[in-house]
Design an enzyme around this catalytic site. Structure first.
Site, short mmCIF file in Angstrom:
data_model
loop_
_atom_site.label_atom_id
_atom_site.label_comp_id
_atom_site.label_asym_id
_atom_site.label_seq_id
_atom_site.Cartn_x
_atom_site.Cartn_y
_atom_site.Cartn_z
N ASN A 115 -28.42 -12.19 29.00
CA ASN A 115 -29.58 -12.40 29.87
C ASN A 115 -29.61 -11.33 30.95
O ASN A 115 -29.56 -11.63 32.14
CB ASN A 115 -29.49 -13.78 30.55
CG ASN A 115 -29.51 -14.93 29.57
OD1 ASN A 115 -30.56 -15.36 29.11
ND2 ASN A 115 -28.32 -15.41 29.21
N PRO A 116 -29.71 -10.07 30.55
CA PRO A 116 -29.53 -8.98 31.51
C PRO A 116 -30.64 -8.82 32.53
O PRO A 116 -30.51 -8.01 33.45
CB PRO A 116 -29.45 -7.74 30.62
CG PRO A 116 -30.17 -8.11 29.37
CD PRO A 116 -29.98 -9.57 29.18
N LYS A 117 -31.73 -9.60 32.41
CA LYS A 117 -32.80 -9.47 33.39
C LYS A 117 -32.99 -10.77 34.17
O LYS A 117 -34.03 -11.03 34.75
CB LYS A 117 -34.12 -9.09 32.69
CG LYS A 117 -34.02 -7.72 32.05
CD LYS A 117 -35.37 -7.13 31.71
CE LYS A 117 -35.18 -5.78 31.05
NZ LYS A 117 -36.46 -5.11 30.77
N ASN A 118 -31.92 -11.56 34.19
CA ASN A 118 -31.97 -12.83 34.89
C ASN A 118 -31.49 -12.66 36.33
O ASN A 118 -30.37 -12.22 36.58
CB ASN A 118 -31.07 -13.82 34.12
CG ASN A 118 -30.83 -15.11 34.85
OD1 ASN A 118 -30.46 -15.12 36.02
ND2 ASN A 118 -31.02 -16.21 34.17
N HIS B 132 -32.09 -4.33 37.46
CA HIS B 132 -31.05 -5.19 38.06
C HIS B 132 -29.71 -4.50 38.02
O HIS B 132 -28.93 -4.55 38.97
CB HIS B 132 -30.92 -6.50 37.27
CG HIS B 132 -32.16 -7.33 37.24
ND1 HIS B 132 -32.41 -8.34 38.13
CD2 HIS B 132 -33.21 -7.29 36.39
CE1 HIS B 132 -33.57 -8.91 37.83
NE2 HIS B 132 -34.08 -8.29 36.78
#
Lengths: 156, 332
Positions: free
Chosen positions: B112-115, B153
């Site tokens: 979930n690298p854009k959480n 992020h």
């Protein structure tokens, strides 16, 4: 940032969303009294010329706007960047026809807008900002917007 | 069916209602009010986990079983910031092993690298762990950037780690590597700018400017259609137009590019900027511009800047309104 746009925090890469938030906030506070259309540049604590260049360079060959340099065009930035240009009185400097064409390629068969052209699946976020961008373009049957507040002008 | 609770997928997932450790807990249903509209059809496992979560949360429990349950909830919805918050409260109360926790969140972050919640949690942990976390945080962001070299992020976190925990030593080399892989990567150019202006080991912009100009000009020569190095070059001379105009390498670079491709918009507009800042065009430069002008006999102006402007209107038609407007400001 060094290139005229704004990142999310100091040091970050210039970004369409960050730039809109920064400029809208400054604008709402009264720090941006600029109207490039009338060549007035009375006061602004930011480098408006560099900001203008940054914004205009975000319009890509496909007519859409990118959120960051060298990234693909995305529906929503037509509002984030378009909104900035509207606030500094420079919206007339973009290629309206090219943008409108781009936005229409982002409308899916379901009616909603997607992030990229020719995508099958729309989402509510890109549908809203696609419509908001069409409002800035002066599209018929779409209510005029107050860009800095994100509400229709009639609501003010 | 149900997601794992952090175990390596070998074991069957046991719903909370069948876990002995939670036997005394009365699940607390979501308070949807008397007449809910458009109720979400939650999946069975989700519903159950959240009912038990709500019970422990409302009771203010701070226990290992509460920690374990937050992991289930996180796997089902890593965007639930209330669960993350509660997890942090429990972690503190238990004085838990932060390194193990970092390993847990890294696993969620990878998929979930854009959480936003995940990155916030990592930052909270890294701040607590301190400078010892710098290397592993840099390794981690490097891993994420290897999958998506522009993940905002990841870059934010990386910059924060550099400025709060250190690890500047290999960063310039990292930028070089990324730019070798993709010279169009604007995030890498931006990172370079951060280093050159803020790194405590590079000596600051004035000290780095010279070598950076050379590096950037070379990048331009290899790919004049890449906007990033042109803007970076401008940035190197931010707030000092006189120095910019005086650096011959720059006007030379513009000229060189234009001699190979007179339609290069970035070279033309950079030249225009230089002229506006007071550059005295060399005869060679004037010659090149006039030659371009001859391809279009309409423009017959003495002022080089005006000529460049009209060429730009032809070569950058997307921004023709801008260049026409710009031309009107030249006469003033």
């Amino acid at each position: 940032s060094y290139d005229g746009g704004f990142g999310m925090v100091p040091g970050s890469e210039s970004h369409g969303g960050g730039t809109f938030c920064a400029v809208a906030a400054l604008y709402l506070m009264g720090f941006i009294q600029v109207d490039l259309a009338s060549n007035s540049r009375e006061s602004a604590p930011i480098d408006v010329q560099l900001l203008l260049e940054w914004c205009l360079q975000r319009q890509a060959a496909d007519g859409g706007f990118q959120g960051r340099r060298n990234k693909p065009s995305d529906t929503c930035y037509a509002f984030w960047i378009g909104g900035v240009l509207k606030m500094i009185g420079a919206y007339h400097l973009i290629d309206h026809g090219a943008l409108q064409e781009f936005l229409l390629t982002c409308q899916t068969c379901y009616g909603g807008f997607s992030k990229f052209p020719d995508d099958e699946l729309p989402d509510i976020y890109h549908s809203y900002y696609g419509l908001a961008a069409l409002s800035l373009l002066g599209e018929e049957e779409v209510e005029p917007l107050c860009a800095e507040l994100g509400i229709i002008a009639a609501a003010l | 069916m149900g997601s794992s609770s952090g175990e390596e997928g070998e074991e069957e997932w046991v719903p909370p209602s069948r876990r002995p450790e939670l036997a005394d807990v009365a699940p607390l249903p979501q308070a949807d009010g008397p007449c809910p509209v458009v109720s979400i059809a939650y999946r069975g496992d989700f519903h159950e986990v959240m009912d038990y979560f709500r019970a422990l949360y409302a009771a203010g429990e701070r226990s290992p079983r509460a920690l374990r349950l937050t992991a289930d909830a996180i796997h089902l919805n890593p965007g639930n910031y209330t669960v993350w918050h509660f997890r942090r409260v429990v972690l503190e109360a238990l004085d838990a092993d932060l390194l193990l926790e970092m390993h847990f969140v890294d696993q969620i972050a990878e998929s979930n690298p854009k959480n936003y919640q995940v990155w916030h949690h990592k930052r909270w942990l890294a701040e607590k762990i301190g400078p010892d976390a710098a290397n592993s945080e840099h390794d981690f962001t490097r891993k994420i950037l290897a999958m998506d070299a522009k993940n905002y992020h990841a870059w934010s976190h990386r910059q924060w780690v550099l400025q709060s925990l250190g690890g500047w030593e290999s960063e310039l080399q990292y930028c070089n590597q990324l730019l070798e892989e993709d010279v169009f990567n604007n995030s890498a150019w931006n990172q370079r700018y951060l280093l050159v202006t803020r790194s405590p080991i590079l000596g600051g912009l004035a000290a780095m400017r010279d070598s950076e100009v050379d590096y950037t000009v070379e990048a331009i020569m290899v790919n004049p259609q890449n906007e990033s190095p042109w803007r970076y070059l401008r940035g190197l001379y931010k707030d000092d137009n006189n120095l910019l105009v005086a650096d011959n390498r720059i006007s030379d670079a513009c000229l060189k590019v234009l001699n190979k491709d007179w339609t290069c918009v970035f070279a033309l507009s950079f030249l225009l900027d230089l002229l506006r800042m007071g550059l005295q065009p060399s005869d060679e430069l004037k010659g090149t511009i006039k030659a371009m002008e001859n391809s279009d006999p309409e423009t017959g102006h003495a002022d080089i800047a005006v000529i460049v402007c009209s060429i730009l209107q032809k070569c950058d038609p997307l921004r023709i309104n801008y260049w026409s407007w710009y031309q009107t400001t030249l006469s003033s």
